[in-house]
Write a protein that holds these residues in place. Sequence first.
Motif, PDB file in Angstrom:
ATOM      1  N   GLN A  15       0.831  -1.200   0.000  1.00  0.00           N
ATOM      2  CA  GLN A  15       0.000   0.000   0.000  1.00  0.00           C
ATOM      3  C   GLN A  15       0.868   1.255   0.000  1.00  0.00           C
ATOM      4  OE1 GLN A  15      -2.772  -0.159   3.280  1.00  0.00           O
ATOM      5  NE2 GLN A  15      -3.475  -2.225   2.766  1.00  0.00           N
ATOM      6  N   LEU A  16       0.324   2.328  -0.561  1.00  0.00           N
ATOM      7  CA  LEU A  16       1.015   3.606  -0.506  1.00  0.00           C
ATOM      8  C   LEU A  16       1.134   4.027   0.955  1.00  0.00           C
ATOM      9  CD1 LEU A  16       2.222   6.010  -2.117  1.00  0.00           C
ATOM     10  CD2 LEU A  16      -0.048   7.077  -1.950  1.00  0.00           C
ATOM     11  N   PHE A  17       2.368   4.314   1.388  1.00  0.00           N
ATOM     12  CA  PHE A  17       2.631   4.663   2.778  1.00  0.00           C
ATOM     13  C   PHE A  17       2.757   6.174   2.958  1.00  0.00           C
ATOM     14  CE2 PHE A  17       5.780   5.376   6.231  1.00  0.00           C
ATOM     15  CZ  PHE A  17       5.068   4.828   7.289  1.00  0.00           C
ATOM     16  N   TYR A  18       3.491   6.807   2.054  1.00  0.00           N
ATOM     17  CA  TYR A  18       3.718   8.249   2.173  1.00  0.00           C
ATOM     18  C   TYR A  18       4.051   8.811   0.798  1.00  0.00           C
ATOM     19  CZ  TYR A  18       5.740  12.719   3.590  1.00  0.00           C
ATOM     20  OH  TYR A  18       6.004  14.052   3.725  1.00  0.00           O
ATOM     21  N   LYS A  19       3.562  10.013   0.528  1.00  0.00           N
ATOM     22  CA  LYS A  19       3.841  10.682  -0.739  1.00  0.00           C
ATOM     23  C   LYS A  19       4.454  12.045  -0.440  1.00  0.00           C
ATOM     24  CE  LYS A  19       1.686  11.820  -5.189  1.00  0.00           C
ATOM     25  NZ  LYS A  19       2.396  10.801  -5.974  1.00  0.00           N
ATOM     26  N   ASP A  20       5.673  12.250  -0.893  1.00  0.00           N
ATOM     27  CA  ASP A  20       6.359  13.520  -0.686  1.00  0.00           C
ATOM     28  C   ASP A  20       6.197  14.350  -1.955  1.00  0.00           C
ATOM     29  OD1 ASP A  20       8.077  15.652  -0.302  1.00  0.00           O
ATOM     30  OD2 ASP A  20       9.507  14.459   0.829  1.00  0.00           O
ATOM     31  N   THR A  21       5.608  15.508  -1.807  1.00  0.00           N
ATOM     32  CA  THR A  21       5.393  16.392  -2.961  1.00  0.00           C
ATOM     33  C   THR A  21       6.016  17.757  -2.698  1.00  0.00           C
ATOM     34  OG1 THR A  21       3.228  17.045  -2.093  1.00  0.00           O
ATOM     35  CG2 THR A  21       3.284  15.232  -3.693  1.00  0.00           C
ATOM     36  N   SER A  22       7.091  17.776  -1.897  1.00  0.00           N
ATOM     37  CA  SER A  22       7.745  19.039  -1.596  1.00  0.00           C
ATOM     38  C   SER A  22       8.423  19.604  -2.844  1.00  0.00           C
ATOM     39  CB  SER A  22       8.775  18.852  -0.480  1.00  0.00           C
ATOM     40  OG  SER A  22       9.740  17.892  -0.844  1.00  0.00           O
ATOM     41  N   SER A  27       8.702  11.941  -4.165  1.00  0.00           N
ATOM     42  CA  SER A  27       8.776  10.488  -4.247  1.00  0.00           C
ATOM     43  C   SER A  27       7.560   9.865  -3.591  1.00  0.00           C
ATOM     44  CB  SER A  27      10.045   9.977  -3.560  1.00  0.00           C
ATOM     45  OG  SER A  27      10.134   8.565  -3.669  1.00  0.00           O
ATOM     46  N   ASP A  28       7.180   8.707  -4.098  1.00  0.00           N
ATOM     47  CA  ASP A  28       6.200   7.852  -3.438  1.00  0.00           C
ATOM     48  C   ASP A  28       6.955   6.833  -2.593  1.00  0.00           C
ATOM     49  OD1 ASP A  28       4.050   9.074  -4.784  1.00  0.00           O
ATOM     50  OD2 ASP A  28       4.287   7.728  -6.499  1.00  0.00           O
ATOM     51  N   TYR A  29       6.338   6.418  -1.499  1.00  0.00           N
ATOM     52  CA  TYR A  29       6.896   5.354  -0.676  1.00  0.00           C
ATOM     53  C   TYR A  29       5.781   4.355  -0.393  1.00  0.00           C
ATOM     54  CZ  TYR A  29      10.705   8.652   0.125  1.00  0.00           C
ATOM     55  OH  TYR A  29      11.740   9.531  -0.049  1.00  0.00           O
ATOM     56  N   PHE A  30       6.091   3.082  -0.588  1.00  0.00           N
ATOM     57  CA  PHE A  30       5.122   2.021  -0.377  1.00  0.00           C
ATOM     58  C   PHE A  30       5.543   1.171   0.811  1.00  0.00           C
ATOM     59  CE2 PHE A  30       4.687   3.262  -4.775  1.00  0.00           C
ATOM     60  CZ  PHE A  30       3.314   3.232  -4.986  1.00  0.00           C
ATOM     61  N   CYS A  32       5.015  -2.786   2.465  1.00  0.00           N
ATOM     62  CA  CYS A  32       4.504  -4.149   2.379  1.00  0.00           C
ATOM     63  C   CYS A  32       3.723  -4.465   3.644  1.00  0.00           C
ATOM     64  CB  CYS A  32       5.672  -5.124   2.213  1.00  0.00           C
ATOM     65  SG  CYS A  32       5.157  -6.857   2.211  1.00  0.00           S
ATOM     66  N   GLN A  33       2.563  -5.044   3.475  1.00  0.00           N
ATOM     67  CA  GLN A  33       1.718  -5.371   4.626  1.00  0.00           C
ATOM     68  C   GLN A  33       2.106  -6.702   5.271  1.00  0.00           C
ATOM     69  OE1 GLN A  33      -0.582  -2.820   5.593  1.00  0.00           O
ATOM     70  NE2 GLN A  33       0.879  -1.981   4.110  1.00  0.00           N
ATOM     71  N   SER A  34       3.060  -7.396   4.654  1.00  0.00           N
ATOM     72  CA  SER A  34       3.549  -8.648   5.229  1.00  0.00           C
ATOM     73  C   SER A  34       4.831  -8.430   6.020  1.00  0.00           C
ATOM     74  CB  SER A  34       3.780  -9.682   4.123  1.00  0.00           C
ATOM     75  OG  SER A  34       4.333 -10.865   4.655  1.00  0.00           O
ATOM     76  N   CYS A  35       5.901  -8.001   5.351  1.00  0.00           N
ATOM     77  CA  CYS A  35       7.194  -7.841   6.042  1.00  0.00           C
ATOM     78  C   CYS A  35       7.407  -6.434   6.569  1.00  0.00           C
ATOM     79  CB  CYS A  35       8.336  -8.261   5.119  1.00  0.00           C
ATOM     80  SG  CYS A  35       8.641  -7.120   3.744  1.00  0.00           S
ATOM     81  N   ARG A  36       6.518  -5.494   6.244  1.00  0.00           N
ATOM     82  CA  ARG A  36       6.530  -4.119   6.753  1.00  0.00           C
ATOM     83  C   ARG A  36       7.688  -3.281   6.224  1.00  0.00           C
ATOM     84  NH1 ARG A  36       1.682  -3.362   7.619  1.00  0.00           N
ATOM     85  NH2 ARG A  36       2.128  -1.508   8.921  1.00  0.00           N
ATOM     86  N   LEU A  37       8.326  -3.720   5.160  1.00  0.00           N
ATOM     87  CA  LEU A  37       9.350  -2.916   4.504  1.00  0.00           C
ATOM     88  C   LEU A  37       8.712  -1.677   3.883  1.00  0.00           C
ATOM     89  CD1 LEU A  37      12.468  -3.188   3.570  1.00  0.00           C
ATOM     90  CD2 LEU A  37      11.463  -3.674   1.326  1.00  0.00           C
ATOM     91  N   ILE A  38       9.415  -0.548   3.947  1.00  0.00           N
ATOM     92  CA  ILE A  38       9.004   0.681   3.286  1.00  0.00           C
ATOM     93  C   ILE A  38      10.015   0.952   2.179  1.00  0.00           C
ATOM     94  CG2 ILE A  38       8.572   3.161   3.557  1.00  0.00           C
ATOM     95  CD1 ILE A  38       8.110   2.533   6.591  1.00  0.00           C
ATOM     96  N   PHE A  39       9.547   1.266   0.971  1.00  0.00           N
ATOM     97  CA  PHE A  39      10.489   1.419  -0.128  1.00  0.00           C
ATOM     98  C   PHE A  39       9.961   2.368  -1.197  1.00  0.00           C
ATOM     99  CE2 PHE A  39       7.681  -2.091  -1.134  1.00  0.00           C
ATOM    100  CZ  PHE A  39       7.424  -1.976  -2.492  1.00  0.00           C
ATOM    101  N   ALA A  40      10.921   2.958  -1.925  1.00  0.00           N
ATOM    102  CA  ALA A  40      10.594   3.797  -3.074  1.00  0.00           C
ATOM    103  C   ALA A  40      10.526   2.918  -4.315  1.00  0.00           C
ATOM    104  CB  ALA A  40      11.649   4.878  -3.257  1.00  0.00           C
ATOM    105  N   ASP A 170       5.245   4.749  11.148  1.00  0.00           N
ATOM    106  CA  ASP A 170       4.418   5.909  11.482  1.00  0.00           C
ATOM    107  C   ASP A 170       4.638   6.985  10.422  1.00  0.00           C
ATOM    108  OD1 ASP A 170       4.521   8.782  12.959  1.00  0.00           O
ATOM    109  OD2 ASP A 170       2.930   7.529  13.820  1.00  0.00           O
ATOM    110  N   LYS A 171       3.588   7.439   9.789  1.00  0.00           N
ATOM    111  CA  LYS A 171       3.703   8.391   8.679  1.00  0.00           C
ATOM    112  C   LYS A 171       4.253   9.735   9.128  1.00  0.00           C
ATOM    113  CE  LYS A 171       0.050   6.346   5.807  1.00  0.00           C
ATOM    114  NZ  LYS A 171      -0.181   5.176   6.667  1.00  0.00           N
ATOM    115  N   ASP A 172       3.869  10.215  10.312  1.00  0.00           N
ATOM    116  CA  ASP A 172       4.369  11.501  10.787  1.00  0.00           C
ATOM    117  C   ASP A 172       5.874  11.438  11.039  1.00  0.00           C
ATOM    118  OD1 ASP A 172       1.862  12.677  10.673  1.00  0.00           O
ATOM    119  OD2 ASP A 172       1.362  12.122  12.733  1.00  0.00           O
ATOM    120  N   PHE A 173       6.322  10.348  11.633  1.00  0.00           N
ATOM    121  CA  PHE A 173       7.763  10.150  11.825  1.00  0.00           C
ATOM    122  C   PHE A 173       8.475  10.136  10.482  1.00  0.00           C
ATOM    123  CE2 PHE A 173      11.048   6.903  11.375  1.00  0.00           C
ATOM    124  CZ  PHE A 173      12.033   7.366  12.239  1.00  0.00           C
TER     125      PHE A 173
END
Length: 220
Positions: A15-22, A27-30, A32-40, A170-173
Amino acid sequence: MNVPSCILCSNQDVQLFYKDTSEHYSSDYFQCQSCRLIFAPSKDRPDRNEEFARYETHENDPEDEGYRNFLSQLFDPLNKRLETESMGLDFGSGPGPTLSLMFEEAGHTMRIYDSFYDDDPSVLEETYDFITATEVVEHLFHPGKELERLWNCLRPGGYLGIMTKIAEDDKDFFADWHYRLDLTHVTFYTEDTFRWLADHWNAHLSFPADRVIIFQKPNR
């Protein structure tokens, strides 16, 4: 939106985790709902020239005591676990290999590998008592493939020691996290990600310091 599968565990539930539009960084960051990796995704990764230009700004000097102290966060707890005269590999050794020298000074035999500075694939065909990857795994475009290759290079009972900043789920972090603003940092691991890897490998997992992760391979 084209949602990629997980680059670590290949799970499709991403799932889309965070979208930076500064203004200066996009960049988009996704996640994984299984291993919880966050990646571009691949579209937001630097090309090889951009990567190299960034790495050329690193000042990794073996004579720098501050740098050695930084690496000691991994060196100290890992060296305590090793048998005397062990064989090790420093993966992603960078422009000024230092951790490998520290282990050699402690009586171990070392090989180094770096895709930019010491690209000798033959060292990845050998086996080792321990492997280190300091400030490396966050740069991996294909961590599932790369980490599995390293794990297969470990002898039974061997250790894989990693240094990287651990992401909070955590998206805010994440929005304010300086670590992700380095354009070469594209892969971020939560504690749950490392626990997933430990389960996947049937490995013993420990977190001896804030940014240090050590896996031990089963003896059989």
